[in-house]
Design a protein around this motif. Structure first.
Motif, PDB file in Angstrom:
ATOM      1  N   LEU A 158       0.808  -1.220   0.000  1.00  0.00           N
ATOM      2  CA  LEU A 158       0.000   0.000   0.000  1.00  0.00           C
ATOM      3  C   LEU A 158       0.840   1.270   0.000  1.00  0.00           C
ATOM      4  N   VAL A 182      -6.540  -4.056   1.346  1.00  0.00           N
ATOM      5  CA  VAL A 182      -7.931  -3.857   0.930  1.00  0.00           C
ATOM      6  C   VAL A 182      -8.108  -2.455   0.368  1.00  0.00           C
ATOM      7  N   GLY A 183      -7.392  -1.482   0.948  1.00  0.00           N
ATOM      8  CA  GLY A 183      -7.452  -0.107   0.441  1.00  0.00           C
ATOM      9  C   GLY A 183      -6.671  -0.017  -0.866  1.00  0.00           C
ATOM     10  N   LEU A 197      -8.782  -9.808   5.850  1.00  0.00           N
ATOM     11  CA  LEU A 197      -8.210  -8.992   6.937  1.00  0.00           C
ATOM     12  C   LEU A 197      -9.271  -8.378   7.838  1.00  0.00           C
ATOM     13  N   ARG A 245      -7.705   4.951   6.935  1.00  0.00           N
ATOM     14  CA  ARG A 245      -6.615   5.644   6.256  1.00  0.00           C
ATOM     15  C   ARG A 245      -6.416   7.002   6.917  1.00  0.00           C
ATOM     16  N   HIS A 264       0.396   1.241  11.935  1.00  0.00           N
ATOM     17  CA  HIS A 264      -0.414   0.589  10.886  1.00  0.00           C
ATOM     18  C   HIS A 264      -0.376  -0.945  11.025  1.00  0.00           C
ATOM     19  N   SER A 275      -3.883  -5.200  10.079  1.00  0.00           N
ATOM     20  CA  SER A 275      -3.968  -6.568   9.544  1.00  0.00           C
ATOM     21  C   SER A 275      -2.770  -7.430   9.957  1.00  0.00           C
ATOM     22  N   MET A 280      -3.460 -12.364   2.870  1.00  0.00           N
ATOM     23  CA  MET A 280      -3.443 -11.202   1.957  1.00  0.00           C
ATOM     24  C   MET A 280      -2.494 -11.459   0.783  1.00  0.00           C
TER      25      MET A 280
HETATM   26  C1  DGY Z   1      -5.283  -2.449   4.028  1.00  0.00           C
HETATM   27  O1  DGY Z   1      -5.267  -3.604   3.624  1.00  0.00           O
HETATM   28  O2  DGY Z   1      -5.728  -1.523   3.362  1.00  0.00           O
HETATM   29  C2  DGY Z   1      -4.759  -2.227   5.388  1.00  0.00           C
HETATM   30  O3  DGY Z   1      -4.574  -0.890   5.680  1.00  0.00           O
HETATM   31  C3  DGY Z   1      -3.505  -3.021   5.615  1.00  0.00           C
HETATM   32  O4  DGY Z   1      -3.584  -3.429   6.926  1.00  0.00           O
END
Ligand code: DGY
Length: 312
Positions: free
Chosen positions: A46, A69-70, A93, A230, A277, A280, A289
């Motif tokens: 990310l 995921v973001g 996650l 975020r 951060h 996850s 992931m």
């Molecule tokens: C994501 O997957 O977007 C998280 O921020 C990672 O933990």
């Protein structure tokens, strides 16, 4: 010529030895620019921006399988314009991130940072009935800003602590409401009513700065703000000002506007619990992931639909 997929080097130990059979893997060192070349797949973290300039250098690219995921680090429109599939890592996650959110809720409301400091600095002189009194969750209201998978999972966990739920969402989540008694409110009403506000929306043009000065002013002075989504959804300068002026009881943060930079005012503030951060960060989730990102690459390179595509 064998296809080559660029994969963030940090994922090597989380992936199977041959994550994309039939293709070569070029490991992409963190901090290094995205190289030019005939790579067909990219699995970034990310922290790597994937925009028009990067895509220009990767003319054969077919998929960006973001290991998160973001997808705010990926220019979705630029990918769509080039026919590059974008995928993310939802679901796998959810539990880990919801657990960490609850950990932050408990940490700020029960003043764990202050307590830990007291012991670490050798200033604890014994049990005192007046010491570090916190806020009890039973009967309190949790406001979920966003009721996607993670927001709903946080809500379900909060029920076990006896909390009442409210949430914001573009559309009502009827099943969630039935199961939890959660009430859908406008953001303004949710901020005004909640004892703990927790942020679970993705970062995009409509949510950046969503929790700014005005939003913070709507919150109760006794309320807590949690953000595991975020950093740029919350205006950090406004948040620090609110904390310093005593207009918030505390904050629990896992994400920041300019990671890995964490403002000193937050690091030092006794009522701010700041994490790097970690949402996850469990063995199972991080493996899942990485595995899901690789599965998406394999599917797209084999000419199949991606498992977890993200629309532009
Ligand atoms: C994501 O997957 O977007 C998280 O921020 C990672 O933990």
């Amino acid at each position: 010529m064998t296809d080559t997929v660029l994969i963030a080097a940090e994922l090597a130990e989380l992936l199977d030895p041959d994550p994309v059979p039939g293709a070569q893997v070029a490991w992409l060192a963190s901090g290094s620019p995205t190289p030019a070349g005939a790579y067909v797949g990219l699995v970034p973290l990310l922290s790597r921006h994937v925009g028009a300039a990067e895509l220009e250098r990767l003319p054969q690219l077919r998929i960006v399988a973001n290991c998160a995921v973001g997808v705010d680090n990926v220019d979705l429109a630029a990918c769509a314009a080039r026919g590059v599939v974008v995928t993310n890592t939802p679901d796998v996650l959810t539990a880990a991130t919801a657990d960490l959110t609850v950990a932050l809720i408990l940490a700020v409301t029960r003043r764990l940072k202050e307590g830990a400091r007291l012991v670490e600095q050798g200033h604890w002189t014994g049990w005192d009935p007046r010491q570090l009194l916190g806020f009890e969750l039973a009967g309190a209201t949790l406001g979920l800003v966003g009721a996607g998978r993670i927001g709903r999972a946080v809500g379900c966990r909060a029920l076990a602590f006896g909390m009442q739920l409210c949430y914001t969402a573009r559309e009502a989540k009827r099943e969630f409401e039935r199961e939890t008694g959660a009430a859908r409110l406008s953001l303004e009403d949710l901020l005004a009513r909640s004892d703990v506000v927790t942020v679970h929306v993705p970062s995009n043009a409509t949510t950046r700065g969503l929790i700014g000065r005005d939003a913070l002013r709507r919150m109760k002075r006794s309320a807590y703000l949690i953000n595991t989504a975020r950093g740029d959804i919350v205006d950090e300068a406004a948040l620090i000002a609110a904390l310093e002026d005593g207009r918030l009881a505390g904050v629990g943060l896992d994400v920041y506007q300019r990671e890995p930079f964490v403002p000193d005012a937050l690091v030092r503030h006794p009522a701010a619990v700041v994490l790097p951060h970690l949402g996850s960060a469990t063995v199972r989730t991080r493996r899942a992931m990485a595995g899901l990102a690789a599965t998406n690459v394999r599917a797209v390179l084999a000419g199949h639909p991606a498992v977890t595509p993200v629309g532009a």
